[in-house]
Design a protein around this motif. Sequence first.
Motif, PDB file in Angstrom:
ATOM      1  N   THR A  78      31.599 -15.608  -4.104  1.00 54.36           N
ATOM      2  CA  THR A  78      31.186 -14.895  -2.742  1.00 54.36           C
ATOM      3  C   THR A  78      30.355 -15.768  -1.467  1.00 54.36           C
ATOM      4  O   THR A  78      29.989 -16.800  -2.065  1.00 54.36           O
ATOM      5  CB  THR A  78      30.004 -13.829  -3.160  1.00 54.36           C
ATOM      6  N   THR A  80      28.851 -15.948   2.572  1.00 53.34           N
ATOM      7  CA  THR A  80      28.809 -15.210   3.985  1.00 53.34           C
ATOM      8  C   THR A  80      28.422 -16.278   5.137  1.00 53.34           C
ATOM      9  O   THR A  80      28.046 -17.472   4.431  1.00 53.34           O
ATOM     10  CB  THR A  80      27.672 -14.111   3.887  1.00 53.34           C
ATOM     11  N   SER A  82      26.573 -16.602   8.921  1.00 54.47           N
ATOM     12  CA  SER A  82      26.153 -16.072  10.320  1.00 54.47           C
ATOM     13  C   SER A  82      25.680 -17.256  11.245  1.00 54.47           C
ATOM     14  O   SER A  82      25.606 -18.344  10.917  1.00 54.47           O
ATOM     15  CB  SER A  82      24.809 -15.216   9.675  1.00 54.47           C
ATOM     16  N   THR A  91      27.968 -12.106  11.092  1.00 57.22           N
ATOM     17  CA  THR A  91      28.010 -12.485  10.022  1.00 57.22           C
ATOM     18  C   THR A  91      29.470 -12.116   9.543  1.00 57.22           C
ATOM     19  O   THR A  91      29.984 -11.208   9.759  1.00 57.22           O
ATOM     20  CB  THR A  91      27.207 -11.594   9.202  1.00 57.22           C
ATOM     21  N   ASP A  92      30.157 -13.215   8.987  1.00 58.19           N
ATOM     22  CA  ASP A  92      31.623 -13.101   8.569  1.00 58.19           C
ATOM     23  C   ASP A  92      31.690 -13.455   7.109  1.00 58.19           C
ATOM     24  O   ASP A  92      30.739 -14.108   6.604  1.00 58.19           O
ATOM     25  CB  ASP A  92      32.191 -14.337   9.160  1.00 58.19           C
ATOM     26  N   SER A  93      32.496 -12.815   6.382  1.00 59.35           N
ATOM     27  CA  SER A  93      32.951 -13.129   5.019  1.00 59.35           C
ATOM     28  C   SER A  93      33.958 -14.090   4.749  1.00 59.35           C
ATOM     29  O   SER A  93      34.357 -14.495   6.093  1.00 59.35           O
ATOM     30  CB  SER A  93      33.470 -11.654   4.417  1.00 59.35           C
TER      31      SER A  93
END
Length: 136
Positions: A78, A80, A82, A91-93
């Motif tokens: 996972t 993220t 920002s 905020t981007d994945s």
Amino acid sequence: MASELRVNTLKDASGNNSIATSVVFGGTAKAWVHFDGTSTLSIKDSFNNSSVTDNATGQYIPIISSAMGNTLWMASVTGTASQTGGGYAQTDSSAFDGSGTTPYRTTTRMNIRGMNDSAGAADHGDVNFAIFGDLA
């Protein structure tokens, strides 16, 4: 000579806040890193992470220190990113591809696209990355 400690439950020093060791081994991140991906990349904090390569705009390759137990860790990554600026925060994945179990091959590329950037990838000031799975 190495010693071995076998327990079912861990508690804090005052005897409170107990947790099963199975949760510690199976449910915690096996590697994570928090870094600044703008200008000169700098790692702010990490665990089981030896370095991060700035591959291209919005593309980073975190390198973990200890091998994973198998290649199934790739399903449990996972991340993220920002960036705050100009009165907004975004905020981007991240999308990942990875390979292997040994540290020199255990790389995951983070492709980060800016939410307000129709041109494609964007660097971010706060990037976070974590791997869950079994260590070798």
